[in-house]
Design a protein around this motif. Structure first.
Motif, PDB file in Angstrom:
ATOM      1  N   GLU A  61     -23.865 -41.809  18.161  1.00  0.00           N
ATOM      2  CA  GLU A  61     -22.635 -41.312  18.783  1.00  0.00           C
ATOM      3  C   GLU A  61     -22.841 -40.854  20.231  1.00  0.00           C
ATOM      4  O   GLU A  61     -22.092 -41.227  21.115  1.00  0.00           O
ATOM      5  CB  GLU A  61     -22.054 -40.146  17.975  1.00  0.00           C
ATOM      6  N   LEU A  62     -23.858 -40.023  20.445  1.00  0.00           N
ATOM      7  CA  LEU A  62     -24.051 -39.405  21.767  1.00  0.00           C
ATOM      8  C   LEU A  62     -24.944 -40.226  22.686  1.00  0.00           C
ATOM      9  O   LEU A  62     -24.817 -40.148  23.909  1.00  0.00           O
ATOM     10  CB  LEU A  62     -24.641 -37.996  21.624  1.00  0.00           C
ATOM     11  N   ILE A 111     -23.809 -24.618  20.047  1.00  0.00           N
ATOM     12  CA  ILE A 111     -24.650 -25.144  21.125  1.00  0.00           C
ATOM     13  C   ILE A 111     -24.014 -26.406  21.690  1.00  0.00           C
ATOM     14  O   ILE A 111     -23.901 -27.409  20.984  1.00  0.00           O
ATOM     15  CB  ILE A 111     -26.061 -25.487  20.597  1.00  0.00           C
ATOM     16  N   PRO A 112     -23.595 -26.397  22.958  1.00  0.00           N
ATOM     17  CA  PRO A 112     -23.067 -27.626  23.548  1.00  0.00           C
ATOM     18  C   PRO A 112     -24.206 -28.620  23.795  1.00  0.00           C
ATOM     19  O   PRO A 112     -25.286 -28.235  24.237  1.00  0.00           O
ATOM     20  CB  PRO A 112     -22.439 -27.160  24.862  1.00  0.00           C
ATOM     21  N   VAL A 113     -23.970 -29.890  23.463  1.00  0.00           N
ATOM     22  CA  VAL A 113     -24.960 -30.941  23.685  1.00  0.00           C
ATOM     23  C   VAL A 113     -24.264 -32.133  24.335  1.00  0.00           C
ATOM     24  O   VAL A 113     -23.056 -32.306  24.214  1.00  0.00           O
ATOM     25  CB  VAL A 113     -25.650 -31.385  22.365  1.00  0.00           C
ATOM     26  N   SER A 114     -25.068 -32.939  25.019  1.00  0.00           N
ATOM     27  CA  SER A 114     -24.504 -34.138  25.627  1.00  0.00           C
ATOM     28  C   SER A 114     -25.554 -35.234  25.677  1.00  0.00           C
ATOM     29  O   SER A 114     -26.747 -34.974  25.737  1.00  0.00           O
ATOM     30  CB  SER A 114     -23.996 -33.838  27.043  1.00  0.00           C
ATOM     31  N   GLY A 115     -25.047 -36.442  25.617  1.00  0.00           N
ATOM     32  CA  GLY A 115     -25.873 -37.629  25.755  1.00  0.00           C
ATOM     33  C   GLY A 115     -25.208 -38.539  26.768  1.00  0.00           C
ATOM     34  O   GLY A 115     -24.165 -38.194  27.328  1.00  0.00           O
ATOM     35  N   PRO A 116     -25.766 -39.707  27.015  1.00  0.00           N
ATOM     36  CA  PRO A 116     -25.170 -40.615  27.995  1.00  0.00           C
ATOM     37  C   PRO A 116     -23.798 -41.135  27.578  1.00  0.00           C
ATOM     38  O   PRO A 116     -22.984 -41.474  28.429  1.00  0.00           O
ATOM     39  CB  PRO A 116     -26.164 -41.764  28.091  1.00  0.00           C
ATOM     40  N   ASN A 117     -23.516 -41.185  26.268  1.00  0.00           N
ATOM     41  CA  ASN A 117     -22.251 -41.745  25.792  1.00  0.00           C
ATOM     42  C   ASN A 117     -21.154 -40.698  25.628  1.00  0.00           C
ATOM     43  O   ASN A 117     -20.033 -40.897  26.085  1.00  0.00           O
ATOM     44  CB  ASN A 117     -22.446 -42.459  24.449  1.00  0.00           C
ATOM     45  N   LYS A 118     -21.474 -39.603  24.952  1.00  0.00           N
ATOM     46  CA  LYS A 118     -20.472 -38.579  24.641  1.00  0.00           C
ATOM     47  C   LYS A 118     -21.115 -37.202  24.656  1.00  0.00           C
ATOM     48  O   LYS A 118     -22.319 -37.066  24.791  1.00  0.00           O
ATOM     49  CB  LYS A 118     -19.874 -38.824  23.249  1.00  0.00           C
ATOM     50  N   SER A 119     -20.253 -36.213  24.463  1.00  0.00           N
ATOM     51  CA  SER A 119     -20.699 -34.826  24.331  1.00  0.00           C
ATOM     52  C   SER A 119     -20.277 -34.305  22.970  1.00  0.00           C
ATOM     53  O   SER A 119     -19.456 -34.916  22.291  1.00  0.00           O
ATOM     54  CB  SER A 119     -20.070 -33.963  25.422  1.00  0.00           C
ATOM     55  N   GLY A 120     -20.808 -33.171  22.609  1.00  0.00           N
ATOM     56  CA  GLY A 120     -20.446 -32.561  21.341  1.00  0.00           C
ATOM     57  C   GLY A 120     -20.920 -31.127  21.278  1.00  0.00           C
ATOM     58  O   GLY A 120     -21.407 -30.570  22.262  1.00  0.00           O
ATOM     59  N   THR A 121     -20.765 -30.548  20.101  1.00  0.00           N
ATOM     60  CA  THR A 121     -21.182 -29.172  19.876  1.00  0.00           C
ATOM     61  C   THR A 121     -21.932 -29.101  18.554  1.00  0.00           C
ATOM     62  O   THR A 121     -21.467 -29.631  17.546  1.00  0.00           O
ATOM     63  CB  THR A 121     -19.967 -28.228  19.822  1.00  0.00           C
ATOM     64  N   VAL A 122     -23.091 -28.457  18.583  1.00  0.00           N
ATOM     65  CA  VAL A 122     -23.877 -28.231  17.373  1.00  0.00           C
ATOM     66  C   VAL A 122     -23.520 -26.848  16.851  1.00  0.00           C
ATOM     67  O   VAL A 122     -23.583 -25.862  17.591  1.00  0.00           O
ATOM     68  CB  VAL A 122     -25.398 -28.308  17.660  1.00  0.00           C
ATOM     69  N   TYR A 123     -23.139 -26.791  15.597  1.00  0.00           N
ATOM     70  CA  TYR A 123     -22.846 -25.522  14.932  1.00  0.00           C
ATOM     71  C   TYR A 123     -23.946 -25.252  13.921  1.00  0.00           C
ATOM     72  O   TYR A 123     -24.252 -26.111  13.088  1.00  0.00           O
ATOM     73  CB  TYR A 123     -21.490 -25.580  14.226  1.00  0.00           C
ATOM     74  N   VAL A 124     -24.541 -24.074  14.003  1.00  0.00           N
ATOM     75  CA  VAL A 124     -25.626 -23.721  13.085  1.00  0.00           C
ATOM     76  C   VAL A 124     -25.384 -22.321  12.525  1.00  0.00           C
ATOM     77  O   VAL A 124     -25.021 -21.399  13.250  1.00  0.00           O
ATOM     78  CB  VAL A 124     -27.021 -23.826  13.765  1.00  0.00           C
ATOM     79  N   VAL A 125     -25.559 -22.207  11.206  1.00  0.00           N
ATOM     80  CA  VAL A 125     -25.472 -20.926  10.509  1.00  0.00           C
ATOM     81  C   VAL A 125     -26.755 -20.781   9.702  1.00  0.00           C
ATOM     82  O   VAL A 125     -27.106 -21.678   8.929  1.00  0.00           O
ATOM     83  CB  VAL A 125     -24.245 -20.875   9.560  1.00  0.00           C
ATOM     84  N   ALA A 126     -27.458 -19.682   9.927  1.00  0.00           N
ATOM     85  CA  ALA A 126     -28.738 -19.472   9.243  1.00  0.00           C
ATOM     86  C   ALA A 126     -28.890 -18.005   8.871  1.00  0.00           C
ATOM     87  O   ALA A 126     -28.327 -17.125   9.527  1.00  0.00           O
ATOM     88  CB  ALA A 126     -29.894 -19.907  10.138  1.00  0.00           C
ATOM     89  N   THR A 127     -29.655 -17.762   7.817  1.00  0.00           N
ATOM     90  CA  THR A 127     -29.977 -16.401   7.402  1.00  0.00           C
ATOM     91  C   THR A 127     -31.483 -16.281   7.211  1.00  0.00           C
ATOM     92  O   THR A 127     -32.149 -17.247   6.841  1.00  0.00           O
ATOM     93  CB  THR A 127     -29.266 -16.017   6.080  1.00  0.00           C
ATOM     94  N   LYS A 128     -31.973 -15.099   7.455  1.00  0.00           N
ATOM     95  CA  LYS A 128     -33.399 -14.818   7.290  1.00  0.00           C
ATOM     96  C   LYS A 128     -33.550 -13.777   6.192  1.00  0.00           C
ATOM     97  O   LYS A 128     -32.985 -12.686   6.279  1.00  0.00           O
ATOM     98  CB  LYS A 128     -33.983 -14.291   8.603  1.00  0.00           C
ATOM     99  N   LYS A 129     -34.280 -14.168   5.149  1.00  0.00           N
ATOM    100  CA  LYS A 129     -34.534 -13.254   4.030  1.00  0.00           C
ATOM    101  C   LYS A 129     -36.025 -13.272   3.735  1.00  0.00           C
ATOM    102  O   LYS A 129     -36.632 -14.339   3.672  1.00  0.00           O
ATOM    103  CB  LYS A 129     -33.766 -13.690   2.781  1.00  0.00           C
ATOM    104  N   MET A 130     -36.581 -12.109   3.577  1.00  0.00           N
ATOM    105  CA  MET A 130     -38.008 -11.949   3.291  1.00  0.00           C
ATOM    106  C   MET A 130     -38.877 -12.719   4.282  1.00  0.00           C
ATOM    107  O   MET A 130     -39.867 -13.347   3.923  1.00  0.00           O
ATOM    108  CB  MET A 130     -38.319 -12.367   1.851  1.00  0.00           C
TER     109      MET A 130
END
Length: 140
Positions: free
Chosen positions: A66-67, A94-113
């Motif tokens: 895609e990108l 996180i905004p990202v882009s490549g030569p073809n298109k742009s996009g947004t990376v969405y990340v959800v994370a938790t830290k346990k122990m």
């Protein structure tokens, strides 16, 4: 006759001293804010959630299709990271882009122990109603 009164250093130099002094204070404030922003973004970009999201984004065949390559992260990362010892959470955009298109990376994370677990990781392609799930096995 009395001789004219001698002016002191400030009396002779106030016309340049006052503007230079005010400009110095403004410049110091701007430098302080710039340093705070630089360190804040630096700490976000060095986090596990950000690093893992970018690694998976750059290696996913569907995102590359895609990108295009190379995929570069944007400057203005938004979201929150809260870490308190062995626990924490991250919710980033996180905004990202490549030569073809742009996009947004969405990340959800938790830290346990002391271990991070990514529960959500998707790339939204700009201009399309399409999201690429980076946690699912690649079909391409």
């Amino acid at each position: 006759m009395n001789p004219p009164e001698q002016k002191g250093w400030f009396g002779r130099n106030w016309k340049w001293f006052v503007p230079v002094g005010c400009l110095s204070v403004v410049l110091m404030a701007v430098l302080f804010v710039a340093a705070a922003v630089y360190f804040a973004f630096g700490s976000v970009k060095s986090s596990y959630a950000y690093q893992e999201a970018m690694t998976r984004t750059r290696s996913n065949a569907a995102v590359i299709k895609e990108l295009g390559e190379p995929i570069k992260p944007g400057w203005l990362v938004s979201g929150t990271i809260n870490v308190n010892g062995a626990s924490g959470s991250a919710d980033l955009s996180i905004p990202v882009s490549g030569p073809n298109k742009s996009g947004t990376v969405y990340v959800v994370a938790t830290k346990k122990m002391g271990k991070w677990d990514i529960s959500g990781l998707e790339v939204a392609v700009e201009g399309e109603n399409k999201r690429i799930n980076l946690l699912a096995p690649s079909t391409e």
